[in-house]
Design a protein around this motif. Structure first.
Motif, short mmCIF file in Angstrom:
data_model
loop_
_atom_site.label_atom_id
_atom_site.label_comp_id
_atom_site.label_asym_id
_atom_site.label_seq_id
_atom_site.Cartn_x
_atom_site.Cartn_y
_atom_site.Cartn_z
N ARG A 3 -6.41 40.72 59.19
CA ARG A 3 -6.09 41.85 58.66
C ARG A 3 -4.96 42.67 59.43
NH1 ARG A 3 -11.75 44.40 56.93
NH2 ARG A 3 -12.85 42.37 56.06
N ILE A 4 -3.86 42.93 58.85
CA ILE A 4 -2.64 43.24 59.61
C ILE A 4 -2.25 44.68 58.97
CG2 ILE A 4 -0.60 43.11 60.75
CD1 ILE A 4 -1.03 40.11 60.86
N ALA A 5 -2.26 45.85 59.34
CA ALA A 5 -1.50 46.96 58.94
C ALA A 5 -0.30 47.06 59.28
CB ALA A 5 -2.15 48.25 59.28
N VAL A 6 0.86 47.30 58.59
CA VAL A 6 2.19 47.38 58.83
C VAL A 6 2.20 49.03 58.44
CG1 VAL A 6 4.57 46.99 58.38
CG2 VAL A 6 2.80 45.21 57.79
N ALA A 7 2.34 49.68 59.69
CA ALA A 7 2.21 51.26 59.44
C ALA A 7 3.36 52.00 60.48
CB ALA A 7 1.14 51.65 59.85
N ASN A 8 4.08 52.96 59.97
CA ASN A 8 4.66 54.18 60.81
C ASN A 8 4.84 55.24 59.77
OD1 ASN A 8 6.62 55.56 61.96
ND2 ASN A 8 7.82 53.86 62.76
N GLN A 9 4.50 56.48 60.36
CA GLN A 9 4.45 57.65 59.43
C GLN A 9 5.80 58.07 59.11
OE1 GLN A 9 4.02 57.65 62.77
NE2 GLN A 9 4.47 59.60 63.45
N LYS A 10 7.07 57.49 59.80
CA LYS A 10 8.17 57.85 59.15
C LYS A 10 8.63 57.04 58.11
CE LYS A 10 12.73 59.07 61.09
NZ LYS A 10 13.60 58.36 59.91
N GLY A 11 9.36 57.58 57.29
CA GLY A 11 9.84 56.93 56.17
C GLY A 11 11.05 56.23 56.40
N GLY A 12 11.55 55.23 55.55
CA GLY A 12 12.86 54.61 55.80
C GLY A 12 12.97 53.67 57.04
N VAL A 13 12.06 53.20 57.55
CA VAL A 13 11.89 52.41 58.71
C VAL A 13 11.91 51.06 58.68
CG1 VAL A 13 11.10 54.27 60.31
CG2 VAL A 13 9.54 52.43 59.54
N GLY A 14 11.69 50.53 57.18
CA GLY A 14 11.54 49.13 57.01
C GLY A 14 10.11 48.57 56.81
N LYS A 15 9.32 49.47 56.61
CA LYS A 15 7.86 49.14 56.54
C LYS A 15 7.66 47.84 55.38
CE LYS A 15 5.96 52.85 56.13
NZ LYS A 15 6.93 53.84 56.38
N THR A 16 8.20 48.43 54.30
CA THR A 16 8.03 47.48 52.88
C THR A 16 8.72 46.36 52.94
OG1 THR A 16 7.55 49.58 51.74
CG2 THR A 16 8.08 47.58 50.50
N THR A 17 9.97 46.40 53.47
CA THR A 17 10.83 45.15 53.69
C THR A 17 10.19 44.27 54.62
OG1 THR A 17 12.79 46.46 53.24
CG2 THR A 17 13.06 44.30 54.52
N THR A 18 9.69 44.91 55.78
CA THR A 18 9.02 43.75 56.68
C THR A 18 7.76 43.27 56.28
OG1 THR A 18 9.76 45.46 58.57
CG2 THR A 18 7.86 44.06 59.09
N ALA A 19 6.97 44.06 55.43
CA ALA A 19 5.63 43.60 54.93
C ALA A 19 5.80 42.49 53.97
CB ALA A 19 4.84 44.58 54.30
N ILE A 20 6.77 42.53 53.04
CA ILE A 20 7.09 41.51 52.05
C ILE A 20 7.76 40.24 52.44
CG2 ILE A 20 8.69 41.07 50.16
CD1 ILE A 20 8.54 44.00 49.33
N ASN A 21 8.40 40.38 53.57
CA ASN A 21 9.23 39.22 54.08
C ASN A 21 8.36 38.44 55.20
OD1 ASN A 21 11.97 39.17 52.68
ND2 ASN A 21 12.02 41.06 53.39
N LEU A 22 7.67 39.37 55.90
CA LEU A 22 6.37 38.52 56.68
C LEU A 22 5.66 37.76 55.73
CD1 LEU A 22 5.82 40.80 59.61
CD2 LEU A 22 7.05 38.73 59.59
N ALA A 23 5.40 38.49 54.82
CA ALA A 23 4.11 37.78 54.05
C ALA A 23 4.62 36.62 53.18
CB ALA A 23 3.74 38.86 52.62
N THR A 24 5.90 36.67 52.76
CA THR A 24 6.61 35.54 52.19
C THR A 24 6.74 34.36 53.26
OG1 THR A 24 7.92 36.94 50.77
CG2 THR A 24 8.81 34.59 51.10
N ALA A 25 7.13 34.53 54.38
CA ALA A 25 7.06 33.50 55.38
C ALA A 25 5.99 32.79 55.64
CB ALA A 25 7.87 34.35 56.77
#
Length: 261
Positions: A3-25
């Motif tokens: 289980r890996i959390a992709v987190a940063n309390q600041k918005g707009g840093v690319g969390k969702t893009t990182t999570a989606i594309n790492l999951a896809t890879a």
């Protein structure tokens, strides 16, 4: 299941893009992957092409104990990649969780109840805050990936996040480790991006991934088509960077050896 959390309390840093594309890879190389959307905005769900009408059950229902993880997960267009979607109901979860027993461990218990072997890896896309949704992710995770935008203000919240991680370790989850900090939205034409990257590496050393994700229009376009960038345009610089980042993450996790065994 790792289980890996992709987190940063600041918005707009690319969390969702990182999570989606790492999951896809990871799914592309044969892993059974679960992406848990824990952000009330539901951007990870939208970015994988899951319409609001298709989200009959969500991470909110799992956190509230109304449904199981398996009952709430839905398949995506990406083979071997499943999604625990998010709905706007999550926006009230922070308040509702306060009065529930074991409020910090709700997600961990849901993961523990899932059938063994159903998924190899779970990535959790956390909201831009350090509230109970993010705390639930950190309590349930073994590892943390921190996307960090290569801009000055992105550095300000990093120490706060690291302090929160340490508090989670001491109070709830001593096995939580920082897998790595991923530098995102890097602009080679901007001296500030280079300066921020150098500062982060000077402070955190080997914790920072070698791979740097560049600022790339195709990464921004992909969610509007309901596709990960790796499928939308595999050859764009952003997608190629996420492939390298996934490879680096696998090396850190020693997943290649684990899979062979």
């Amino acid at each position: 299941m790792i289980r890996i959390a992709v987190a940063n309390q600041k918005g707009g840093v690319g969390k969702t893009t990182t999570a989606i594309n790492l999951a896809t890879a990871l799914a592309a190389i044969g892993w059974k992957v679960l992406l848990a959307d824990l952000d009330p905005q539901g951007n990870a769900s939208t970015g994988l092409g899951i319409a609001q009408s298709a989200r009959e059950r969500s991470s909110y229902d799992v956190l509230m104990g109304e449904t199981s993880l398996v009952e709430s997960v839905i398949p995506t267009k990406v083979p071997r990649l499943d999604l625990l979607p998010a709905t706007v109901d999550l926006s009230g979860a922070e308040v509702e969780l306060v009065g529930l027993e074991g409020r910090t461990h709700r997600l961990a218990r849901a993961f523990d109840a899932a059938p063994p072997g159903r998924w190899d890896i779970c990535l959790m896309d956390c909201p831009p805050s350090l509230g109970l949704l993010t705390v639930n992710a950190l309590v349930s995770a073994q590892h943390l990936v921190v996307p960090l935008q290569c801009e000055f203000f992105a550095l300000e919240g990093l120490s706060q996040l690291l302090q929160t991680v340490e508090r989670i370790r001491v109070a709830y989850n001593p096995s939580l480790s920082i897998l790595g900090v991923a530098l995102t939205m890097f602009d080679r034409r901007n001296n500030l991006s280079q300066a921020v990257a150098e500062d982060v590496r000077a402070c955190l050393g080997a914790t920072v991934f070698e791979t740097v994700v560049p600022r790339n229009v195709r990464l921004s376009e992909a969610p509007s088509h309901g596709l990960p960038a790796l499928i939308y345009d595999l050859r764009c610089p952003g997608s190629e960077a996420y492939v390298r980042l996934a490879r680096e993450m696998i090396q850190r996790l020693n997943l290649v050896d684990a899979k062979a065994a």
